[in-house]
Design an enzyme around this catalytic site. Structure first.
Site, PDB file in Angstrom:
ATOM      1  N   GLU A 336       2.985   3.534  -7.629  1.00 18.68           N
ATOM      2  CA  GLU A 336       2.286   4.646  -6.959  1.00 18.68           C
ATOM      3  C   GLU A 336       1.694   5.537  -8.038  1.00 18.68           C
ATOM      4  OE1 GLU A 336       0.652   7.315  -4.938  1.00 18.68           O
ATOM      5  OE2 GLU A 336       1.765   5.942  -3.637  1.00 18.68           O
ATOM      6  N   CYS A 411      -4.421   2.184   7.653  1.00 18.42           N
ATOM      7  CA  CYS A 411      -4.677   3.305   8.559  1.00 18.42           C
ATOM      8  C   CYS A 411      -6.161   3.405   8.907  1.00 18.42           C
ATOM      9  CB  CYS A 411      -4.173   4.613   7.946  1.00 18.42           C
ATOM     10  SG  CYS A 411      -4.959   5.020   6.379  1.00 18.42           S
TER      11      CYS A 411
END
Length: 455
Positions: A336, A411
């Site tokens: 990340e 998403c």
């Protein structure tokens, strides 16, 4: 085009479809008009607004022939507020429209008409599902207003109730607004860059009931601090954390860099499935925990883990998917770009006694090649990118190292479809796509796709 649509024209049109943001679509001799509030199958009277070369926008004046799926929105500010787009459409029909939206982009952009797009996994109760509320405050005509922004504006639609957020958030929003002047606290003014309270953030652990309240203020010192803390505790006695975040910048960004604990602890705990998560004021955490469990179980199912697999979780955030996967994998490596999220992920692994999940901060396209250079070999790669989709370099990294399975959590169906096409052209086969309704009453839909390496 033989027919020219002009601004201010009044027309009666037939609505054929919905856009990805929930507006109706009608065509006048092939020219698309986007009509907020109109539903597929309806005949509506509209007034044309802005017109561009290839499409235009129109305002709904009257519904001549309503859709059988049209309902009265239960929220009294639905037509003004930009938070929800589909409260006027029955929930069953919302799920059908969302499946159609995903099917359309998989056909049109990914060019994969034979790939199954399953019916959307929805909620039994599609209300009060949000575990996080971000509520702006402002002064208007001498009184405090709070609520949510009107669509595509920074104008706050004043309300005391939002039926997709927690009852505690409603109570705090309403009480704080009506008592602020009484305790001498004023709301922020964007134009003058004055006024103390900018935002109220309320987070609730759905499984634990723990509640965090965050006050975003213009300055660190404000004399009403103790009065506000006591007011919050009187409204929501079960509050476990009251935080102050200081944002002195002229910006639309909600949070500033400094966060101070005013009461209780600096985090709350929530659980998804069997995994506990420590959530701080600024942690990214899915806002619909019930559906997050559905989403992650789907990702776990597609990963097909038997206990011997090495797994990469790209865009791992605070480790939510990683820790789910670690229950069934040999080892999980999360990457990340946000260092704070990696610290949260490590802490969450420790909290759950999970010792086979490893986390590293950096860009996935830089870190993954280094893992391979160190001799690690991965069977499954999971991606859960932001709305813009996967970074082009990450897609090329996947195609270079060729893990057997890719599980793509998305998403944004449009960027998912774009990336599926790239992965297909590079040697993967898309097996199926499962949409999940994370945001009932809105036009958003999330998906999980399974890809396997072609033989």
């Amino acid at each position: 085009m033989s027919f020219i649509v002009n601004q201010n024209d009044r027309l009666t049109v037939h609505v054929e479809d919905l856009t990805h943001d929930g507006s109706g679509v009608a065509k006048v001799e092939g020219y698309p008009l986007f009509i907020p509030g109109a539903l597929p199958g309806e005949d509506v009277e509209v007034q044309v607004g802005k017109t561009l070369k290839n499409y235009g926008f129109a305002r709904l004046l009257d519904v001549k022939k309503p859709s059988p799926d049209r309902i009265t929105p239960p929220c009294h500010v639905f037509w003004e507020c930009g938070g929800c787009q589909l409260q006027h459409l029955s929930y069953e029909a919302q799920l059908i429209q969302k499946q159609k939206q995903v099917r359309d982009v998989i056909d049109r952009i990914a060019k994969l008409p034979d790939v199954p797009v399953h019916p959307v996994k929805g909620m039994e109760d599609p209300w009060r599902y949000r575990n996080k509320s971000q509520i702006p405050f402002a002064e208007r005509d001498g009184k405090v207003v709070s609520g949510f922004y009107k669509s595509k504006t920074h104008h706050i639609v004043d309300t005391d109730v939002c039926i997709i957020q927690s009852a505690e958030a409603d109570e705090l929003m309403s009480t704080l607004k009506h008592k602020m002047h009484e305790i001498g606290l004023d709301a922020y003014n964007e134009k003058t860059h004055r006024g103390m309270l900018r935002h109220l953030i309320v987070r609730k652990g759905k499984a634990t009931g723990e509640i965090m309240v965050v006050l975003v203020t213009l300055k660190k010192k404000f004399p009403q601090k103790e009065a506000v803390v006591e007011l919050i505790k009187s409204v929501v006695p079960e509050v476990t954390s009251i935080m102050q975040n200081v944002n002195g910048e002229k910006t639309n960004v909600i949070f500033g860099n400094e966060t101070i604990c005013l009461y209780g602890k600096s985090f709350i705990i929530d659980t998804i499935g069997d995994i506990q998560f420590e959530i701080s004021a600024r942690s990214f955490y899915q806002v619909n925990p019930a559906q997050t469990e559905v989403l992650y179980k789907q990702a776990l199912d597609y990963a097909q883990l038997t206990g011997g697999e090495m797994v990469i979780d790209a865009y791992c955030g605070i480790g939510t998917i990683s820790l789910f996967l670690a229950q069934k994998a040999k080892e999980v490596y999360g990457v990340e770009i946000v260092p704070q999220a990696i610290e949260d992920a490590k802490r969450n692994a420790e909290l759950n006694g999970i010792t086979n999940a490893y986390f590293e901060s950096g860009a996935a396209e830089d870190v993954i090649p280094r893992w391979y250079a160190e001799g690690k070999r991965f069977d499954v790669l999971v991606v859960d990118p932001p709305r813009k989709g996967c970074d082009e370099k990450l897609l090329q990294t996947i195609l270079k190292y060729k893990p057997k399975r890719v599980v793509y959590v998305s998403c944004n169906p449009g960027t998912l479809a774009r990336d599926l096409r790239i992965l297909e052209d590079g040697g993967y086969q898309t097996k199926e796509v499962q949409p999940v309704d994370m945001f009932p009453q809105s036009s958003h839909v999330e998906c999980v796709a399974l890809l396997t390496l072609k033989e």
